[in-house]
Design an enzyme around this catalytic site. Structure first.
Site, PDB file in Angstrom:
ATOM      1  CG  HIS A   1      -2.126   0.769   1.091  1.00  0.00           C
ATOM      2  ND1 HIS A   1      -2.063   2.150   0.723  1.00  0.00           N
ATOM      3  CD2 HIS A   1      -3.425   0.491   1.206  1.00  0.00           C
ATOM      4  CE1 HIS A   1      -3.476   2.445   0.268  1.00  0.00           C
ATOM      5  NE2 HIS A   1      -4.218   1.574   0.613  1.00  0.00           N
TER       6      HIS A   1
ATOM      7  CG  ASP B   1     -10.860  -4.499 -22.153  1.00  0.00           C
ATOM      8  OD1 ASP B   1     -10.613  -5.622 -22.006  1.00  0.00           O
ATOM      9  OD2 ASP B   1     -11.397  -3.840 -23.004  1.00  0.00           O
TER      10      ASP B   1
END
Length: 418
Positions: free
Chosen positions: A148, A359
């Protein structure tokens, strides 16, 4: 259904050497804890493992810090060393088709993502681990685990969209990446403020139940109607989770105890971060009330409390210099805090951050899921819309109650749905 996942040996996808990138003060608020994301694609592409590995290699040329390691100047000051040492990448295959049952079980399958060897990421660990798992009869899952300190969810979504764009043959990412605080991308927070935020983020050691639940659209609609339309989807879902969890974990003897609700807010627009900034840029917001008020009050009143906290986010930066010696604002110090960490619920939303737009060739993911590890506190993650479950509502991955409270928590959610 028994699922066997066969993995190849990890390979390292290297990147360029590009010097040092200083951590922003927002990055320094974050302990080096791992986050794992699963992107589920029902439609196949040709050789997904090699296609995504090649695109990842290309993306690292635009994002050199992702291929680096945490550096230390010898005096405890950490930075990102763009060493080019790379990302750990694993190709895998599963023994079943990617049908709905497999998808529902994905959160329980540790074999769909690579994990770090320790609860916290070490200086020598890669910032990013990736696994692509192919399923029989087409479809694949991309498991991404990251430190993170490198990026928040919005930043990681931007990076993964870039990998997808390159996998689809684009010559370069649509958004040029920005990472350094030094160029004025994000403001510097006072050191005492950074220390105060970081001190509150401790890894939770309780054993917690992993639950995959849906908040129906009909319930969200009723809450919006109760609020006369002045309510977002997140606010409605958060109010439901806060109420149901409070009813679950607070006994009758503790009804006067305060319970807190915490959530991160993406403040890129508020602080003027440059387009393409992919480091951490979130502010942690918190609101609290008596457990009786949360458990029994009107849902619209919980929405108002959450909305008020969101409206005051700018005060964090306006009053950043008003700190006491331990880093807490005077206003914060005067507030009563829950006596137990278990009385605080954290909810983060991955909606509208861009994960649902990743995608690699077959179109957008059918599901976006969070896979819990040991977490910073008791957490629910509100996931983006999906088309794989055949359910009308908002999917929530919950890691916020002890196993002995799991059944009661689910029952409270079900009772509200009537």
């Amino acid at each position: 259904m028994s699922i066997v996942v066969s993995k190849s040996l990890p390979v390292v996808v290297v990147g360029p050497c590009a010097g040092i990138v200083h951590l922003s003060s927002f990055d320094r608020c974050m302990p080096p804890f791992p986050v794992t994301l699963l992107l589920v694609f029902n439609q196949p592409i040709e050789d997904p493992v090699e296609t995504i590995k090649k695109a990842l290699s290309q993306a690292l040329m635009h994002y050199p810090p992702m291929a680096g390691r945490t550096g230390d100047d010898g005096e405890g000051e950490l930075h990102i060393a763009c060493t080019g040492e790379g990302v750990s990448f694993v190709g895998a295959s599963a023994s079943c088709a990617l049908d709905d049952e497999a998808t529902r079980s994905a959160l329980l399958l540790s074999d769909l993502a690579v994990g770090y060897p320790a609860e916290y990421c070490r200086l020598s660990d890669p910032f990013l681990l990736m696994q692509v798992t192919e399923f029989s009869r087409g479809g694949f899952i991309v498991g991404v685990t990251w430190n993170h300190v490198m990026a928040d969810a919005a930043g990681m979504a931007q990076f993964l969209r870039a990998v997808g764009e390159l996998a689809r043959g684009m010559p370069a990412p649509a958004v040029a990446p920005v990472r350094s605080e030094i160029d004025g991308s994000v403001p510097r927070l006072p050191p005492l403020m950074v220390a105060a935020v970081r001190s509150q983020m401790r890894m939770e050691t309780e054993e917690l139940a992993s639950l995959d639940v849906t908040i129906p659209s009909s319930l969200i609609g009723r809450i919006k109607e109760e609020c006369a339309g002045d309510c977002t989807v997140f606010e409605a879902v958060a109010a439901v989770l806060w109420r149901c969890r409070t009813r679950t974990v607070i006994s009758d003897a503790d009804t006067d105890d305060p319970v807190a609700f915490a959530f991160p807010s993406n403040v890129r627009g508020l602080v003027g971060a440059k387009e393409g900034y992919y480091g951490n840029c979130v502010a942690m917001l918190q609101v609290q009330a008596s457990s009786a008020a949360v458990a029994s009050g009107d849902m619209k009143d919980l929405v108002k409390l959450i909305k008020l906290a969101k409206e005051k986010v700018s005060d964090i930066f306006v009053n950043a210099g008003d700190e006491t010696s331990d880093g807490a604002s005077r206003d914060e110090q005067q507030r009563a805090h829950p006596r137990s960490r278990y009385n605080t619920l954290s909810v983060t939303s991955w909606r509208n951050l861009g994960f649902e737009a990743v995608d690699f060739g077959p179109g957008r993911p059918a599901r976006v899921m969070w896979k819990p590890h040991r977490t910073i506190g008791f957490v629910c993650v509100v996931c983006p819309p999906c088309n794989a479950r055949g359910e009308d509502g908002v999917n929530v991955a919950s890691f916020c109650v002890k196993p002995e409270h799991a059944g009661a928590f689910v029952a409270e959610l079900a009772a509200l749905n009537i």
